[in-house]
Each structure stands twice: as C-alpha cells, then as structure tokens.
Write a protein that holds these residues in place. Structure first.
Motif, mmCIF file in Angstrom:
data_model
loop_
_atom_site.group_PDB
_atom_site.id
_atom_site.type_symbol
_atom_site.label_atom_id
_atom_site.label_comp_id
_atom_site.label_asym_id
_atom_site.label_seq_id
_atom_site.Cartn_x
_atom_site.Cartn_y
_atom_site.Cartn_z
ATOM 1 N N ASN A 97 76.136 70.896 -20.137
ATOM 2 C CA ASN A 97 76.802 69.800 -20.215
ATOM 3 C C ASN A 97 78.285 70.130 -19.592
ATOM 4 O OD1 ASN A 97 75.770 67.315 -20.624
ATOM 5 N ND2 ASN A 97 76.301 67.226 -22.878
ATOM 6 N N ALA A 98 78.429 71.411 -18.849
ATOM 7 C CA ALA A 98 79.885 71.620 -18.406
ATOM 8 C C ALA A 98 80.236 70.683 -17.268
ATOM 9 C CB ALA A 98 79.695 73.003 -18.061
ATOM 10 N N ALA A 99 79.298 70.092 -16.504
ATOM 11 C CA ALA A 99 79.625 69.288 -15.574
ATOM 12 C C ALA A 99 79.759 67.722 -15.956
ATOM 13 C CB ALA A 99 78.842 69.509 -14.205
ATOM 14 N N ALA A 100 79.446 67.538 -17.079
ATOM 15 C CA ALA A 100 79.546 66.182 -17.619
ATOM 16 C C ALA A 100 80.830 65.657 -17.603
ATOM 17 C CB ALA A 100 78.870 66.105 -19.045
ATOM 18 N N ASN A 101 82.025 66.575 -17.738
ATOM 19 C CA ASN A 101 83.252 65.695 -18.170
ATOM 20 C C ASN A 101 84.318 66.605 -17.094
ATOM 21 O OD1 ASN A 101 82.747 63.949 -20.084
ATOM 22 N ND2 ASN A 101 82.227 65.774 -21.361
ATOM 23 N N ASN A 152 83.451 61.332 -13.348
ATOM 24 C CA ASN A 152 82.990 62.211 -14.651
ATOM 25 C C ASN A 152 83.359 61.727 -15.871
ATOM 26 O OD1 ASN A 152 85.426 63.512 -14.527
ATOM 27 N ND2 ASN A 152 84.615 65.235 -13.776
ATOM 28 N N GLY A 153 83.011 62.081 -16.811
ATOM 29 C CA GLY A 153 83.628 61.542 -18.216
ATOM 30 C C GLY A 153 83.369 60.119 -18.495
ATOM 31 N N THR A 191 80.065 68.029 -10.469
ATOM 32 C CA THR A 191 80.643 67.151 -11.464
ATOM 33 C C THR A 191 79.599 65.903 -11.481
ATOM 34 O OG1 THR A 191 82.240 66.364 -12.784
ATOM 35 C CG2 THR A 191 82.123 65.575 -10.603
ATOM 36 N N SER A 192 79.208 65.306 -12.674
ATOM 37 C CA SER A 192 78.229 64.191 -12.808
ATOM 38 C C SER A 192 79.231 62.860 -12.415
ATOM 39 C CB SER A 192 78.056 64.149 -14.201
ATOM 40 O OG SER A 192 77.271 65.298 -14.721
ATOM 41 N N ASP A 193 78.331 62.167 -11.652
ATOM 42 C CA ASP A 193 78.861 60.779 -11.187
ATOM 43 C C ASP A 193 78.361 59.785 -12.386
ATOM 44 O OD1 ASP A 193 79.530 58.446 -10.346
ATOM 45 O OD2 ASP A 193 78.766 58.985 -8.343
ATOM 46 N N ASN A 194 79.285 59.791 -13.424
ATOM 47 C CA ASN A 194 78.962 58.591 -14.336
ATOM 48 C C ASN A 194 79.171 57.318 -14.121
ATOM 49 O OD1 ASN A 194 77.901 60.811 -15.696
ATOM 50 N ND2 ASN A 194 79.908 61.360 -16.895
ATOM 51 N N ALA A 195 80.489 57.118 -12.945
ATOM 52 C CA ALA A 195 80.789 55.816 -12.490
ATOM 53 C C ALA A 195 79.969 55.141 -11.994
ATOM 54 C CB ALA A 195 81.906 56.081 -11.887
#
Length: 593
Positions: free
Chosen positions: A52-56, A108-109, A574-578
């Motif tokens: 989960n290091a790339a989630a935020n 992210n985040g 990083t995660s593209d949560n947007a």
C-alpha cells in the motif's frame, strides 16, 4: 457515473456497459470541488517500497528517463476518442496523450486537487456560475506540430452534441449544461455553437444554468481539444477518429491494432514547460490485450509485464500476494470513492420500519466476504465514501452488531414496529453472470432469515440489469423486487457528482433510472438543487447523507477497494484514486532499464 474496476459498479455507471469508470474532489464550496493548481501530482515522495505504499504516496521517486513501460489488459478501451471513452481505466490512459483545460494535479490518497492544464489556471466565473472563462497557456502544440487553439477545444466539445456520431461518453454533462447544446446538432450538421466563445487565447462557456462544478467537466477527457474540422485527417473523422486521435499530451499513438495492442511514443511537440501535471519518464508505453486474466497475473508475477491497466489481480494471484511477503511488498489496495449498497425499494416495502429491519439484520461482514474480503473493500456505514466531501467514518446510524454480522434485537424491534413481528417476504435482485451476486444473496438469505425476512433470488443478465431491470421503477414494483444490489462511483469526486444521479428525486426516470429506490426526499433534493449554485458546505453534505440513511432506502455496506500489483522496476508509482479507482497513474511512471 462512470468507471470502476468491478463490473457491477461499472455496469451501473454506464447503464450496463462494461468494466471500469472514475471520481473527483470535495470541499465546502459549490458542488464540493477544490483546486489550487499549485500542487504537483504527488504527496510525500518516497524511495521505499511496501504494501500500500503507492496508495497515498509517490513510490520509488526517480528522475531517470527511458525504457518501455509494458502494460496489460483483458480488453481494449471502449474508445480512444476522448469524447467517446467512459471507462475509468481508459480515462487514466487518456492522461498519456490528451490534455484538457483543467487537470488533476494530485490523484492519490483521498484528497484530490485540480488546476490549470492547457489553461493557465482554473476557470473564472460570474456570480451565479453561469459563465466560465479560461485562458490558454502559450506554446501548446498537437503531435502534428500545429498550435492548439481555443477553437480546437470548442470543436472537441461541439462534437459531443453529434450523438448520432459521437456517443458512449459523458456527453450529457455538456449537453445539459452548456447553453443551446440540447438543440445543437454538432459540427457535422449544425455549424458552430454560439454559446462557446473564443478569442486567440481564451474560451468562454455560457451555461444554461448554474454549475459550480464546471471545472470538473473541463477535466474530463471529453473536453480535450480535437483539431477543428480536420480531426485525425482524411478517413479519421467523426466515428473513426478513435483509430487516429491527435495527441495534445506527452505521448502519441505510434501503432494500434484494435483488441490486440497499442503503442505510445513520446510526442516531440509536447513541452514540459507548458505542463504542470505530467512528468513522463518512459520513452514508450505498450498496452497488450490478453483475454485470459490468469495469463496476465502470470506475466505480472514473472516480471515480464509491469502492471495491469484495466483492473486488479485475480483470486489465485491475490492469495499468493497476501501470503508471500516478497509479492505483497509490490501490491496496493487503496480505498476509493465508490460505494456498494443495497437499494431497498419503498414501492415494494412501503413501511419504513420494515426497511429498517433489513438495515439492522444485514450481514455486512458476509457481503464483504462475498465480494472478496478485506482486499475488496472496507465496511461502510454511510453512503459517502472516502474521497467525497462529507465522508464521516464515525457516522453509523444502523450499528450492525458484533462483527458487523447483524443486529438481531434491533431488527426484531423494527419488525414489531412495522406490524410484521414474524417477518415478511421479498425478492432480491443481482446481476449475472457473476459469482458475487449469488454469494451476497446466500449471505443475506441466512442473515435476514434469522429475523423471519425471507428473500427469493431474482437474478438478471448484466446487459440490461441496470437499464431496464432495476433501472425501471415499474418493473421493480410489478415484480415485487424489494432489494437490489448496486454500486456507484462518480465521474468526478464532488458530492454533487456522486449523489445527484442516484438520489435526486428530479432524476427519477421510467427506464435507465439510476435512482433505483426512487428516493424523493425534500432535504436531499434541496441540498442537491443548491449545489450548482455553489452554496453548500461540508455540513450540508453530511446532512444529505443522514437524510438518505434516515429514509432507509439505500443500505451501504462496502467502500470499494481493489488489489493491484506493480513490477518493482517501476519508478514514480502512485495510485490514481481520482480518476481510475486506484489503478496506477501511468503517465508519470518510469522504468529501471
């Protein structure tokens, strides 16, 4: 309404279309949007790795360039035409080769930021949010070397009105809100749209109504520039533009074989000095289609591919990741702005206490297990997911007992209050083919049965599950379907973008209805109707969530998660949560050669 890695949500967002869709940010203004335009697309860059290091965070930060990023998917994008795509993972891929007036500077985040992309900043607007003006940066060019002008942006949006030619994307946002666009036939038949005004370096949109979230529409791929009138050149105009879209971003399409492979190479006319959002590192990006998802996982595990572009890993590889520390260190499972819920239908179960009995008896832990367990989500007690303004993890109006497996005493008390102390019977709808729907049904059949509520399975093929099955209020009532599994992720992560389609009484439709419970609550309607005027606060959105839960029509049980795997050779991950529900932000990723 658009994209999520899980088919059940994607189908709801696309009205039974297919795989993945996206979301945006929230705050106390207008529809809840924030945006400074000053932040880079990261938070707390780190060189360390881990689960989960790339989630935020931005993982394995590096300035090294070169190499090829190798991506996999089980299918092709719905379209490479920015005006027609509506899958979340394809929104994410659009960041490689298209730019828009506004873009996400932090993806992210759970707190996202937007800022100027092709524009020098966010749009300026009048007092009632009915007029928006953007100023273009200087030095912008397409991949053919021609300057990008406001006329190209106008043309790209005008194309969306030609729904007989350009269809499948989020055109309704533009058609419903830009003045005169409902009757405009598009540039192929109707000439120019006068409500979009351009100068040599500005573009102004005159709207039919207030729309405080308009900056977020300008961050959708559908607002990307398209070379005015010429599009992709001879043979690549209108419906065929998807085969040869012209790039405005750092990459351009070198080759494309539909349903097999697409290759992106660097766009020689893109300039870093004009782009605050993208910091590309790879020389090329290759996406290969493999219809066997287990093959994809095998390639990821072997390191012959870098990441999956369209979804998370399959159960077998997921189990290996979670039990092997060396694999788990290269995986991420971010919570994203999507909610899975049960629509409880008042026309079939009119007594609110009977509906509340379902809320209390519901086995949330059992439903979570049916969807895949802890990697598939976290238990939700309210409709507003993380990433949407108004989310309050402490709000829990229907505590569901020990282990979140159901509150028998509370459920029985509500049954007594509704005059059905021994329970009642109703039908339970879910889409097929799927192993998830039947498993949720079995879990809740057991849980609700403990208090005498008997449910009968009412499955329906996913091709029309959302459009005419649970999307038809009359069909729900006529068939006696009291419970319907659904899910939602917004096209842009503001509260208005998340809630308007699924809870506003004004949006109840005879077919294709996304307000499955036909909720028509005055408090909910008032808050949603005020949002386009920019009047709402975080407190308003929390009031809206409470009103929805108080109506006992939407029973949230999971905030969405998906397990992704990354090749450790990737940098700047990083995660593209947007936009893409946690899929990696490929435009900024590099590779160790």
């Amino acid at each position: 309404m658009r994209r999520n890695p899980k088919a059940v949500i994607a189908a709801s967002l696309l009205t039974a279309a297919a795989i993945t869709l996206a979301a945006c940010s929230g705050s106390s203004g207008g529809g809840g949007g924030t945006g400074t335009g000053s932040k880079s697309n990261d938070t707390s860059p780190t060189s360390t790795t881990g689960y989960n290091a790339a989630a935020n965070n931005v993982l394995n930060a590096s300035s090294k360039t070169g190499g090829t990023l190798n991506l996999l998917s089980t299918g092709d994008c719905d379209s490479w035409d920015p005006g027609r795509t509506y899958y979340g993972w394809c929104f994410n891929m659009q960041r490689l080769f298209t730019r828009t007036l506004v873009g996400y500077t932090k993806v992210n985040g759970t707190k996202f930021d937007i800022g100027g992309d092709l524009a020098t900043g966010l749009g300026t607007h009048n007092a009632d949010f009915t007029k928006w003006t953007y100023t273009l940066r200087s030095g912008l060019k397409f991949s053919d070397g021609k300057a990008i002008t406001p006329a190209d942006i106008k043309y790209g949006i005008e194309r969306l009105a030609a729904t007989d030619v350009i269809n499948g994307g989020p055109s309704s946002y533009f058609i419903d809100n830009i003045k005169g666009m409902k009757t405009y036939k598009g540039p192929y038949k109707g000439g120019s749209l006068s409500s979009i005004e351009t100068t040599s370096n500005t573009i102004t949109f005159n709207l039919a109504n207030s729309y405080a979230d308009f900056n977020y529409l300008m961050a959708l791929p559908a607002s990307a520039p398209v070379p005015a009138n010429v599009e992709g050149g001879a043979g690549f105009k209108g419906a065929t533009y998807t085969k040869h879209p012209v790039s405005s971003g750092p990459y351009m399409i070198k080759s494309y074989t539909q349903n097999k492979q697409i290759t992106f190479v660097r766009n020689p006319y893109w300039s870093q000095s004009t782009d605050i959002i993208r910091k590309p590192k790879a020389t090329s990006v290759v996406l290969t289609v493999d219809t066997n998802p287990d093959d994809l996982d095998s390639k990821l595990k072997a390191g012959t591919a870098d990441a999956r572009a369209d979804n998370g890993v399959q159960p077998t590889f997921q189990s290996q990741i979670l039990t092997q520390p060396s694999l788990k260190a290269n995986a991420d499972d971010p919570v994203v702005a999507a909610t899975r819920y049960m629509a409880v239908i008042p026309s079939v179960i009119p007594n609110i206490h009977c509906r509340k009995a379902i809320f209390y008896a519901w086995d949330k832990a059992g439903s979570l297990r049916a969807f895949g367990g802890s990697t598939a989500g976290v238990i939700a007690n309210s409709m507003t997911p993380p990433g949407i303004d108004g989310n309050d993890p402490s709000y829990d109006p229907y505590p569901s007992g020990s282990g979140s497996s159901g509150n028998i005493a509370k459920a029985k008390a509500e049954l007594t209050a509704c005059g059905k102390p021994n329970g009642f019977s109703t039908k339970f709808a879910y889409n097929t083919p799927s192993s998830t729907g039947p498993n949720v049904f079995k879990a809740e059949q057991s849980a609700l049965g403990k208090v005498g509520i008997k449910i009968t399975a009412a499955p329906q093929d996913q091709s029309n599950y959302y459009s005419t099955y649970i999307g038809s209020p009359a069909n729900l009532k006529n068939q006696g379907i009291g419970l319907a599994v659904a899910g939602w992720g917004a096209d842009f992560p503001t509260p208005y973008g998340f809630f308007n389609s699924i809870t506003n009484g004004a949006n109840i439709l005879p077919t294709g209805n996304s307000n499955y419970a036909s909720l028509n609550d005055p408090t909910v309607n008032r808050i949603l109707d005020a949002a386009p005027k920019g009047k709402n606060t975080t407190a308003d959105w929390q009031t809206l969530d409470k009103a929805i839960l108080n109506s006992a029509t939407y029973l949230p049980f999971i905030w969405e998660k998906t397990l992704y795997y990354r090749n450790p050779r990737m940098t700047n991950v990083t995660s593209d949560n947007a936009l893409a529900f946690g899929i990696y932000d490929f435009v900024n990723i590099g590779v160790v050669k």
